[in-house]
Write an enzyme that holds these catalytic residues in place. Structure first.
Site, PDB file in Angstrom:
ATOM      1  N   ASN A 134       0.867  -1.178   0.000  1.00  0.00           N
ATOM      2  CA  ASN A 134       0.000   0.000   0.000  1.00  0.00           C
ATOM      3  C   ASN A 134       0.906   1.231   0.000  1.00  0.00           C
ATOM      4  O   ASN A 134       1.488   1.575   1.021  1.00  0.00           O
ATOM      5  CB  ASN A 134      -0.900  -0.021   1.242  1.00  0.00           C
ATOM      6  CG  ASN A 134      -1.740   1.246   1.357  1.00  0.00           C
ATOM      7  OD1 ASN A 134      -1.767   2.070   0.426  1.00  0.00           O
ATOM      8  ND2 ASN A 134      -2.418   1.411   2.473  1.00  0.00           N
TER       9      ASN A 134
ATOM     10  N   LYS B  78       0.040   4.264  -0.332  1.00  0.00           N
ATOM     11  CA  LYS B  78      -0.617   5.458   0.216  1.00  0.00           C
ATOM     12  C   LYS B  78      -0.400   6.646  -0.733  1.00  0.00           C
ATOM     13  O   LYS B  78      -0.389   6.460  -1.939  1.00  0.00           O
ATOM     14  CB  LYS B  78      -0.102   5.719   1.640  1.00  0.00           C
ATOM     15  CG  LYS B  78      -0.247   4.454   2.508  1.00  0.00           C
ATOM     16  CD  LYS B  78      -0.023   4.663   3.971  1.00  0.00           C
ATOM     17  CE  LYS B  78      -0.234   3.342   4.706  1.00  0.00           C
ATOM     18  NZ  LYS B  78      -0.137   3.468   6.157  1.00  0.00           N
TER      19      LYS B  78
ATOM     20  N   HIS C 247      -9.675   1.247   4.786  1.00  0.00           N
ATOM     21  CA  HIS C 247      -8.397   1.460   5.475  1.00  0.00           C
ATOM     22  C   HIS C 247      -8.618   2.424   6.645  1.00  0.00           C
ATOM     23  O   HIS C 247      -9.407   3.359   6.546  1.00  0.00           O
ATOM     24  CB  HIS C 247      -7.358   2.024   4.502  1.00  0.00           C
ATOM     25  CG  HIS C 247      -5.979   1.977   5.072  1.00  0.00           C
ATOM     26  ND1 HIS C 247      -5.531   2.918   5.970  1.00  0.00           N
ATOM     27  CD2 HIS C 247      -4.972   1.088   4.907  1.00  0.00           C
ATOM     28  CE1 HIS C 247      -4.289   2.607   6.321  1.00  0.00           C
ATOM     29  NE2 HIS C 247      -3.920   1.503   5.693  1.00  0.00           N
TER      30      HIS C 247
ATOM     31  N   GLU D 171      -6.975   4.816   7.676  1.00  0.00           N
ATOM     32  CA  GLU D 171      -6.750   6.237   7.352  1.00  0.00           C
ATOM     33  C   GLU D 171      -7.992   6.834   6.686  1.00  0.00           C
ATOM     34  O   GLU D 171      -8.304   8.010   6.879  1.00  0.00           O
ATOM     35  CB  GLU D 171      -5.496   6.372   6.467  1.00  0.00           C
ATOM     36  CG  GLU D 171      -4.229   6.162   7.302  1.00  0.00           C
ATOM     37  CD  GLU D 171      -3.045   5.586   6.561  1.00  0.00           C
ATOM     38  OE1 GLU D 171      -3.059   5.556   5.314  1.00  0.00           O
ATOM     39  OE2 GLU D 171      -2.108   5.139   7.238  1.00  0.00           O
TER      40      GLU D 171
ATOM     41  N   GLU E 188      -5.347  -4.675  10.531  1.00  0.00           N
ATOM     42  CA  GLU E 188      -4.316  -3.668  10.748  1.00  0.00           C
ATOM     43  C   GLU E 188      -4.598  -2.923  12.055  1.00  0.00           C
ATOM     44  O   GLU E 188      -5.404  -1.979  12.073  1.00  0.00           O
ATOM     45  CB  GLU E 188      -4.307  -2.655   9.597  1.00  0.00           C
ATOM     46  CG  GLU E 188      -4.028  -3.284   8.244  1.00  0.00           C
ATOM     47  CD  GLU E 188      -3.447  -2.269   7.263  1.00  0.00           C
ATOM     48  OE1 GLU E 188      -2.317  -2.485   6.822  1.00  0.00           O
ATOM     49  OE2 GLU E 188      -4.106  -1.259   6.973  1.00  0.00           O
TER      50      GLU E 188
ATOM     51  N   GLY F 221       2.471   2.622  10.779  1.00  0.00           N
ATOM     52  CA  GLY F 221       3.410   3.734  10.643  1.00  0.00           C
ATOM     53  C   GLY F 221       4.100   4.127  11.938  1.00  0.00           C
ATOM     54  O   GLY F 221       4.705   5.190  12.023  1.00  0.00           O
TER      55      GLY F 221
ATOM     56  N   SER G   3       3.470  -1.853  10.354  1.00  0.00           N
ATOM     57  CA  SER G   3       4.922  -1.889  10.562  1.00  0.00           C
ATOM     58  C   SER G   3       5.554  -3.239  10.217  1.00  0.00           C
ATOM     59  O   SER G   3       6.469  -3.703  10.902  1.00  0.00           O
ATOM     60  CB  SER G   3       5.269  -1.469  11.983  1.00  0.00           C
ATOM     61  OG  SER G   3       4.853  -0.132  12.216  1.00  0.00           O
TER      62      SER G   3
ATOM     63  N   GLY H  93       5.038   1.597   4.713  1.00  0.00           N
ATOM     64  CA  GLY H  93       6.359   2.214   4.561  1.00  0.00           C
ATOM     65  C   GLY H  93       7.423   1.322   3.938  1.00  0.00           C
ATOM     66  O   GLY H  93       8.168   1.762   3.049  1.00  0.00           O
TER      67      GLY H  93
HETATM   68  P1  13P Z   1       3.018   0.645   7.697  1.00  0.00           P
HETATM   69  O1  13P Z   1       3.559  -0.638   7.123  1.00  0.00           O
HETATM   70  O2  13P Z   1       3.747   1.865   7.210  1.00  0.00           O
HETATM   71  O3  13P Z   1       2.871   0.574   9.176  1.00  0.00           O
HETATM   72  O4  13P Z   1       1.530   0.813   7.111  1.00  0.00           O
HETATM   73  C1  13P Z   1       0.639  -0.241   7.225  1.00  0.00           C
HETATM   74  C2  13P Z   1      -0.564   0.068   6.421  1.00  0.00           C
HETATM   75  O5  13P Z   1      -1.330   0.960   6.748  1.00  0.00           O
HETATM   76  C3  13P Z   1      -0.794  -0.705   5.206  1.00  0.00           C
HETATM   77  O6  13P Z   1      -2.072  -0.499   4.700  1.00  0.00           O
END
Ligand code: 13P
Length: 248
Positions: A9, A11, A95, A97, A167, A173, A212, A234
């Site tokens: 992802n 983002k 998601h 977010e 998640e 993150g 993460s 990330g």
């Molecule tokens: P990170 O791997 O940056 O923690 O993000 C996870 C995520 O939100 C994947 O959709």
């Protein structure tokens, strides 16, 4: 056996040329890798470029979100019809977010999951609890409520195509990861809940972990019996890092 799905992802990162550079570098690193499925989720402006470049390879591409309607006066949105028209095969839905910043509710998520499935897309339905919810023992209640909302009136005949991405919001993150034991315990709880509502097909459904995931923790997580893949933020932005996770 459930084939694992390792998903990136991206983002709101990467222009089309940056996305193309990633794919050019990444494809040789995972050439011939058939043990797991691999999917990239670029931003909507990079999606056609990525789809074009991965065509014929072992890598799939999908969108990070979609609208539930096929078309209409919804400024700024993209429908399942539009995604399939450009060759997308997967889509992220719900998601955290989007739940946090874009007013994504369980009702909307429910409509989106149904629309995605009816258009032949593979939805990755994201669920996860906040830090305080875990700390006060509400994780199961939160996840069961998110799943019930998202899957109300869900067409069971499509269940084997639905992917769940667990998640935990506190792990996204932050560099904090659920331990493999905590993640496995939560995945098993999710599968048990799915089994209660959808039946035996729950054993065919993939439940991915996200939050993460990095090259150095991927193997411990992905070797758990109920963790059927990873949704990586990330650490998916660099080809060598994401390839290392794919090859955990
Ligand atoms: P990170 O791997 O940056 O923690 O993000 C996870 C995520 O939100 C994947 O959709």
């Amino acid at each position: 056996m459930r084939k694992k799905l390792i998903a990136a992802n991206w983002k709101m990162y990467k222009t089309p040329s940056e996305a193309l550079n990633f794919v050019e570098a990444f494809l040789p690193l995972v050439a011939g890798h058939t043990r797991d499925e691999i999917a990239l989720f670029p931003s909507i402006t990079s999606l056609p470029t990525v789809i074009h470049r991965v065509r014929g390879s072992n890598v799939a591409a999908g969108a990070q979100s979609m609208h539930w309607a096929d078309e209409g006066a919804y400024t700024g949105h993209t429908s399942a019809t539009m995604l399939t028209a450009v060759g997308a095969t997967h889509v992220l839905i719900g998601h955290s977010e989007n739940r946090q910043y874009d007013n994504e509710t369980d009702e909307r998520i429910n409509l989106k999951v149904k629309s995605a499935l009816s258009h032949g897309l593979i939805p990755l339905l994201c669920v996860g609890e906040q830090k305080d919810e875990r700390q006060c023992g509400k994780t199961e209640d939160v996840l069961v409520s998110q799943l019930a909302g998202a899957l109300a009136g869900f067409p069971k005949e499509h269940a084997d195509r639905l992917v769940i991405a667990y998640e935990p919001v506190w792990a996204i993150g932050t560099g904090l990861t659920a331990t493999p034991e905590t993640a496995e315990e939560t995945h098993l709880m999710i599968r048990t809940h799915l089994e209660k509502h959808l039946g035996d097909v729950a054993n065919e459904m993939r439940i991915l972990y996200g939050g993460s995931v990095k090259p150095d923790n991927a193997s411990a997580l992905l070797n758990q019996p109920n963790i059927d893949g990873a949704l990586v933020g990330g650490a998916s932005l660099k080809p060598d890092s994401f390839a290392a996770i794919v090859k955990y």
